[in-house]
Design a protein around this motif. Structure first.
Motif, mmCIF file in Angstrom:
data_model
loop_
_atom_site.group_PDB
_atom_site.id
_atom_site.type_symbol
_atom_site.label_atom_id
_atom_site.label_comp_id
_atom_site.label_asym_id
_atom_site.label_seq_id
_atom_site.Cartn_x
_atom_site.Cartn_y
_atom_site.Cartn_z
ATOM 1 N N THR A 1 -2.197 -0.021 16.129
ATOM 2 C CA THR A 1 -0.886 0.307 15.026
ATOM 3 C C THR A 1 -0.912 -0.474 13.593
ATOM 4 O O THR A 1 -0.952 -0.045 12.392
ATOM 5 C CB THR A 1 0.182 -1.413 15.448
ATOM 6 N N ARG A 2 -2.471 -0.954 12.748
ATOM 7 C CA ARG A 2 -2.986 -0.959 11.747
ATOM 8 C C ARG A 2 -3.224 0.231 11.614
ATOM 9 O O ARG A 2 -3.154 0.753 10.649
ATOM 10 C CB ARG A 2 -4.179 -2.812 11.472
ATOM 11 N N ASP B 1 7.984 6.381 10.324
ATOM 12 C CA ASP B 1 7.557 5.914 8.768
ATOM 13 C C ASP B 1 7.153 6.921 7.413
ATOM 14 O O ASP B 1 8.125 6.390 6.911
ATOM 15 C CB ASP B 1 6.321 5.456 9.409
ATOM 16 N N VAL C 1 -0.027 6.286 6.958
ATOM 17 C CA VAL C 1 0.901 6.224 5.951
ATOM 18 C C VAL C 1 0.963 6.012 5.023
ATOM 19 O O VAL C 1 0.888 6.014 3.782
ATOM 20 C CB VAL C 1 2.183 5.000 6.815
ATOM 21 N N GLN C 2 0.069 4.780 4.558
ATOM 22 C CA GLN C 2 -0.626 4.481 3.063
ATOM 23 C C GLN C 2 -1.298 5.626 2.640
ATOM 24 O O GLN C 2 -1.351 5.414 0.829
ATOM 25 C CB GLN C 2 -0.776 3.133 3.015
ATOM 26 N N HIS D 1 -0.372 2.373 9.882
ATOM 27 C CA HIS D 1 0.250 2.333 8.816
ATOM 28 C C HIS D 1 -0.875 2.289 7.980
ATOM 29 O O HIS D 1 -0.341 3.081 7.427
ATOM 30 C CB HIS D 1 0.788 0.105 9.317
ATOM 31 N N ARG D 2 -2.150 2.355 8.205
ATOM 32 C CA ARG D 2 -3.041 2.663 7.588
ATOM 33 C C ARG D 2 -2.557 4.385 6.795
ATOM 34 O O ARG D 2 -3.059 4.441 5.483
ATOM 35 C CB ARG D 2 -4.493 2.427 7.555
#
Length: 297
Positions: free
Chosen positions: A207-208, A245, A214-215, A211-212
Motif C-alpha cells: 500500500t505504501r 489514484d 503516485v507521489q 502511494h509513493r
C-alpha cells in the motif's frame, strides 16, 4: 517526404494507437520451456507470469535480429514512406537498439534514424507516439527524430516489484541491491535512470509502495499537462487502483493508459510488478486541449 515510425514490442503501445498511426512494431523473442517465440504473438504475458510463479522456472529473452529490422524498414519504405525513425528499448537493457542500428546501416543512415529511448515500456511508447503524431502532421525526419528524443528524455518511469530476484537473474540490477531488498523484506521502489534500472527507495508495504508511486508521478508532472501509463504483470486490481489514484492526483493528465506488461519485460520484473510512466503531453495533445477537445488519440 513522409516519415514512418518503427518501434519494438517492449513499448507496449495500445493496439488501436499503433493501427491509427501505422506504427511498425518489431517483436523481441522470449524463450519459455526451451522454445523461442515472438513477444505478443507466440508468447504472452500470462504465459510468463504462469512460468515464473513456478519455483525454479526461468524465462529468457533475446533481441530482434538486424534482419528483422531490415524487413520492417523495407515494409515502411515499400508502403510509401521516404524516411524512418526507429525508437527502441534502452541500450543499457538490451541489444535491440544495436540491432536496429546495424539494420539502419544496411538501408542507409540518411534514410533511417535510430533513437535509443534509454527507457522501457511506455517510456518508449510515449516517445513513439509523439514521433508518430509529428509525422502524421507532416514533420520531416529531423523534426520527428528530435520530438522522439526530447519526449524520451523528459519521460519518467517508476515501478515496484514483489522481488528483485528476477531483475538480478537477468542482470538488470546489481546482486548487492537484490540481496539487500530480499533480506529486509521490503518493497523496493525503482526507477529508470540513464537507461538503467536503479533502486530509488524502500518501503514496508505494498500500500505504501503504491502511494509513493503516485507521489513520484505528481512530482514528475509538476504543473504541466502530461500523459500517463500504468503497467502491471498479473496485478490488474493494483494497477486499476493506481490509475484511479493518479487521475485524482493529476488534474492535468491528457491521456492515461493501463496495460499489462508483455513477456519480454515481464520476464525481468516478475508477477506483481506495478509501474507508472509520466511523459510530457505532445504538441498535438496541447493543440487539442487548447481547442477544448483533448483525447487519448
Amino acid at each position: 517526404m513522409s516519415v514512418a515510425v518503427v518501434t519494438d514490442s517492449t513499448a507496449y503501445l495500445p493496439g488501436e494507437l499503433t493501427d491509427k498511426y501505422g506504427i511498425e512494431v518489431v517483436p523481441l523473442y522470449v524463450v519459455l520451456a526451451g522454445h523461442s517465440g515472438c513477444e505478443g504473438r507466440d508468447v504472452r504475458a500470462a504465459d510468463v507470469a504462469r512460468v515464473l510463479a513456478q519455483r525454479g522456472q526461468r524465462v529468457s529473452t533475446s533481441r530482434p535480429t538486424p534482419g528483422d529490422f531490415v524487413a520492417a524498414y523495407r515494409r515502411c519504405l515499400d508502403a510509401g514512406a521516404d524516411r524512418v525513425v526507429s525508437v527502441h528499448l534502452s541500450s543499457e537493457l538490451s541489444g535491440t537498439w544495436a540491432a536496429a542500428c546495424s539494420a539502419a546501416s544496411q538501408i542507409g543512415e540518411h534514410i533511417v534514424s535510430v533513437v535509443d529511448s534509454r527507457s522501457a515500456g511506455m517510456g518508449i511508447g510515449f516517445a513513439v507516439l509523439a514521433a508518430a503524431r509529428a509525422a502524421a502532421a507532416g514533420a520531416d525526419l529531423g523534426t520527428v527524430d528530435r520530438v522522439a528524443r526530447r519526449t524520451a528524455e523528459e519521460t519518467r518511469t517508476y515501478f515496484v516489484v514483489d522481488t528483485l530476484e528476477h531483475l538480478r537473474r537477468g542482470g538488470r540490477i546489481g546482486s548487492a541491491a537484490a540481496i539487500l531488498g530480499s533480506a529486509l523484506a521490503v518493497k523496493p521502489v525503482l526507477h529508470v535512470e540513464n537507461g538503467r534500472v536503479v533502486p530509488l527507495e524502500k518501503v514496508r508495504t505494498s500500500t505504501r509502495a503504491l502511494h509513493r508511486l503516485v507521489q513520484h508521478a505528481v512530482a514528475a508532472a509538476g504543473d504541466l499537462p502530461v500523459s500517463v501509463a500504468v503497467h502491471h504483470l498479473a496485478a490488474p486490481e493494483r494497477a486499476e487502483r493506481l490509475a484511479v489514484d493518479l487521475r485524482d492526483a493529476l488534474p492535468g493528465v491528457q491521456e492515461l493508459h493501463v496495460s499489462e506488461l508483455g513477456a519480454a519485460i515481464g520476464a525481468h520484473v516478475g508477477p506483481g510488478a506495478v509501474g507508472v510512466v509520466v511523459a510530457p503531453a505532445s504538441e498535438h495533445q496541447m493543440r487539442q486541449a487548447a481547442d477544448g477537445g483533448a483525447s487519448a488519440g
